[in-house]
Design a protein around this motif. Structure first.
Motif, PDB file in Angstrom:
ATOM      1  N   ILE A   1      -2.806 -15.673   8.348  1.00  0.00           N
ATOM      2  CA  ILE A   1      -2.240 -16.544   7.311  1.00  0.00           C
ATOM      3  C   ILE A   1      -0.721 -16.621   7.442  1.00  0.00           C
ATOM      4  CG2 ILE A   1      -1.864 -16.783   4.823  1.00  0.00           C
ATOM      5  CD1 ILE A   1      -4.665 -15.525   4.433  1.00  0.00           C
ATOM      6  N   PHE A   2      -0.075 -15.453   7.526  1.00  0.00           N
ATOM      7  CA  PHE A   2       1.389 -15.433   7.595  1.00  0.00           C
ATOM      8  C   PHE A   2       1.899 -15.998   8.923  1.00  0.00           C
ATOM      9  CE2 PHE A   2       1.301 -11.721   4.410  1.00  0.00           C
ATOM     10  CZ  PHE A   2       1.452 -12.589   3.346  1.00  0.00           C
ATOM     11  N   ASP A   3       1.168 -15.751  10.012  1.00  0.00           N
ATOM     12  CA  ASP A   3       1.564 -16.338  11.305  1.00  0.00           C
ATOM     13  C   ASP A   3       1.541 -17.859  11.231  1.00  0.00           C
ATOM     14  OD1 ASP A   3       2.101 -14.034  12.722  1.00  0.00           O
ATOM     15  OD2 ASP A   3       0.097 -13.866  13.611  1.00  0.00           O
ATOM     16  N   THR A   4       0.489 -18.387  10.633  1.00  0.00           N
ATOM     17  CA  THR A   4       0.359 -19.846  10.516  1.00  0.00           C
ATOM     18  C   THR A   4       1.473 -20.428   9.654  1.00  0.00           C
ATOM     19  OG1 THR A   4      -2.047 -19.654  10.731  1.00  0.00           O
ATOM     20  CG2 THR A   4      -1.193 -21.718   9.855  1.00  0.00           C
ATOM     21  N   LEU A   5       1.762 -19.771   8.530  1.00  0.00           N
ATOM     22  CA  LEU A   5       2.816 -20.242   7.636  1.00  0.00           C
ATOM     23  C   LEU A   5       4.192 -20.164   8.296  1.00  0.00           C
ATOM     24  CD1 LEU A   5       1.601 -18.663   4.265  1.00  0.00           C
ATOM     25  CD2 LEU A   5       1.459 -21.066   4.957  1.00  0.00           C
ATOM     26  N   ARG A   6       4.439 -19.112   9.084  1.00  0.00           N
ATOM     27  CA  ARG A   6       5.721 -18.973   9.789  1.00  0.00           C
ATOM     28  C   ARG A   6       5.950 -20.131  10.753  1.00  0.00           C
ATOM     29  NH1 ARG A   6       6.105 -15.552  13.451  1.00  0.00           N
ATOM     30  NH2 ARG A   6       8.371 -15.384  13.563  1.00  0.00           N
ATOM     31  N   GLN A   7       4.871 -20.610  11.361  1.00  0.00           N
ATOM     32  CA  GLN A   7       4.957 -21.688  12.336  1.00  0.00           C
ATOM     33  C   GLN A   7       4.886 -23.076  11.695  1.00  0.00           C
ATOM     34  OE1 GLN A   7       1.727 -20.708  14.964  1.00  0.00           O
ATOM     35  NE2 GLN A   7       2.616 -18.714  15.493  1.00  0.00           N
ATOM     36  N   GLY A   8       4.837 -23.108  10.356  1.00  0.00           N
ATOM     37  CA  GLY A   8       4.813 -24.379   9.652  1.00  0.00           C
ATOM     38  C   GLY A   8       3.462 -25.055   9.656  1.00  0.00           C
ATOM     39  N   GLY A   9       2.405 -24.312   9.955  1.00  0.00           N
ATOM     40  CA  GLY A   9       1.072 -24.888  10.029  1.00  0.00           C
ATOM     41  C   GLY A   9       0.337 -24.844   8.701  1.00  0.00           C
ATOM     42  N   THR A  10      -0.882 -25.323   8.725  1.00  0.00           N
ATOM     43  CA  THR A  10      -1.732 -25.335   7.534  1.00  0.00           C
ATOM     44  C   THR A  10      -2.844 -24.310   7.715  1.00  0.00           C
ATOM     45  OG1 THR A  10      -1.290 -27.687   7.203  1.00  0.00           O
ATOM     46  CG2 THR A  10      -3.180 -26.748   6.052  1.00  0.00           C
ATOM     47  N   VAL A  11      -2.977 -23.428   6.760  1.00  0.00           N
ATOM     48  CA  VAL A  11      -3.993 -22.369   6.838  1.00  0.00           C
ATOM     49  C   VAL A  11      -5.371 -22.968   6.594  1.00  0.00           C
ATOM     50  CG1 VAL A  11      -4.767 -20.171   5.892  1.00  0.00           C
ATOM     51  CG2 VAL A  11      -2.318 -20.672   6.025  1.00  0.00           C
ATOM     52  N   ASP A  12      -6.297 -22.725   7.511  1.00  0.00           N
ATOM     53  CA  ASP A  12      -7.647 -23.301   7.403  1.00  0.00           C
ATOM     54  C   ASP A  12      -8.593 -22.367   6.656  1.00  0.00           C
ATOM     55  OD1 ASP A  12      -7.682 -21.352   9.307  1.00  0.00           O
ATOM     56  OD2 ASP A  12      -8.893 -22.469  10.760  1.00  0.00           O
ATOM     57  N   LEU A  13      -8.146 -21.869   5.512  1.00  0.00           N
ATOM     58  CA  LEU A  13      -8.972 -21.011   4.672  1.00  0.00           C
ATOM     59  C   LEU A  13      -9.061 -21.618   3.269  1.00  0.00           C
ATOM     60  CD1 LEU A  13      -7.688 -17.440   5.649  1.00  0.00           C
ATOM     61  CD2 LEU A  13      -9.913 -18.421   6.221  1.00  0.00           C
ATOM     62  N   LYS A  14     -10.167 -21.359   2.616  1.00  0.00           N
ATOM     63  CA  LYS A  14     -10.364 -21.876   1.267  1.00  0.00           C
ATOM     64  C   LYS A  14      -9.471 -21.141   0.274  1.00  0.00           C
ATOM     65  CE  LYS A  14     -15.258 -23.016   1.945  1.00  0.00           C
ATOM     66  NZ  LYS A  14     -16.636 -22.720   1.471  1.00  0.00           N
TER      67      LYS A  14
END
Length: 257
Positions: A13-26
């Motif tokens: 989750i934090f890796d995705t957010l750091r890279q400006g992405g969208t977390v694919d979790l509900k």
């Protein structure tokens, strides 16, 4: 609302957010909110482990070797003076072999016991040094297989130690690799205009020390060029056949003697 399974999935989750992405979790409702501070601390530790790559472990272990040598030399310097009463004098030999000869001497019991204790301690340091070198050799074969095959595991690790990381080595031009490890001589050349160094760590390649002085610079340039190719392949995780290059190098070293 919080991400589903945030306690288990927080690194992703934090890796995705750091890279400006969208977390694919509900996002799910949760009455007991997780401790964000605790998760961030865990994530920080996770990031340290991720960033501290294998090449850094190799560098840290390799840094032990000169310290172990210093310890052995300090003990040797003092113990070699005991030859007057032990009858064991130190010659031009391996210090570890000398320490082995200090055991079970024909001396008064308390003196012999103390000499055995010194011998055992020094031999333990020798054993640690040997085991560490064996560990590093095995690691170099896996982590830097192309460079290790070309110039040997110890030279490969020494280059890594001086460069700081395999990435740094892979980005270096051959001219920088050639003088890596000769920083003091290079600095002196820049400041005072003395002759520039012809080689650094590369001088430790087997056969270099027997070359004529005027040939060492040329051979060093050749080796540095080949090492640069091997290092880039190691960094990319590509295995290339270095056997022919190694044969050419050995032929060159014999021819330039």
């Amino acid at each position: 609302m919080v991400y589903e399974n945030i306690e288990e999935e927080f690194p992703r989750i934090f890796d995705t957010l750091r890279q400006g992405g969208t977390v694919d979790l509900k996002l799910v409702p949760k009455r007991d909110m997780p401790d964000l501070r605790e998760l961030l601390i865990k994530y920080g530790k996770y990031r340290v482990r991720q960033e501290f790559a294998e090449d850094q472990y190799i560098r840290k272990f390799y840094a032990l070797i000169p310290e172990l040598n210093k310890s052995l030399n300090l003990i040797l310097e003092k113990v070699s003076n005991f030859g007057l009463f032990t009858g064991i004098s130190y010659g031009n030999e391996d210090p570890c072999g000398y320490f082995r000869r200090l055991r079970d001497l024909d001396l008064p019991e308390d003196i012999a016991t103390e000499m055995n204790r010194i011998s055992d301690t020094a031999q333990a340091i020798c054993s640690l040094k040997g085991q560490t070198l064996e560990f590093l050799t095995d690691k170099a074969k896996i982590f830097m297989p192309n460079t290790s095959e070309l110039v040997g595991e110890e030279v490969a690790i020494d280059l890594l130690y001086h460069a700081g990381s395999l990435r740094n080595l892979a980005l270096m031009p051959a001219s920088s690799i050639q003088v890596l490890g000769a920083e003091k001589a290079l600095f002196k050349h820049i400041i005072s205009g003395s002759l520039p160094p012809k080689h650094g760590v590369i001088f430790r390649v087997k056969g270099m020390s027997s070359l004529r002085t005027k040939e060492r610079g040329k051979v060093s340039r050749y080796i540095a060029g080949k090492v640069a190719i091997a290092l880039r392949a190691d960094y990319l995780g590509t295995r290339i056949d270095m056997s022919k290059e190694q044969e050419h190098l050995q032929e060159l070293l014999k021819r330039k003697k």
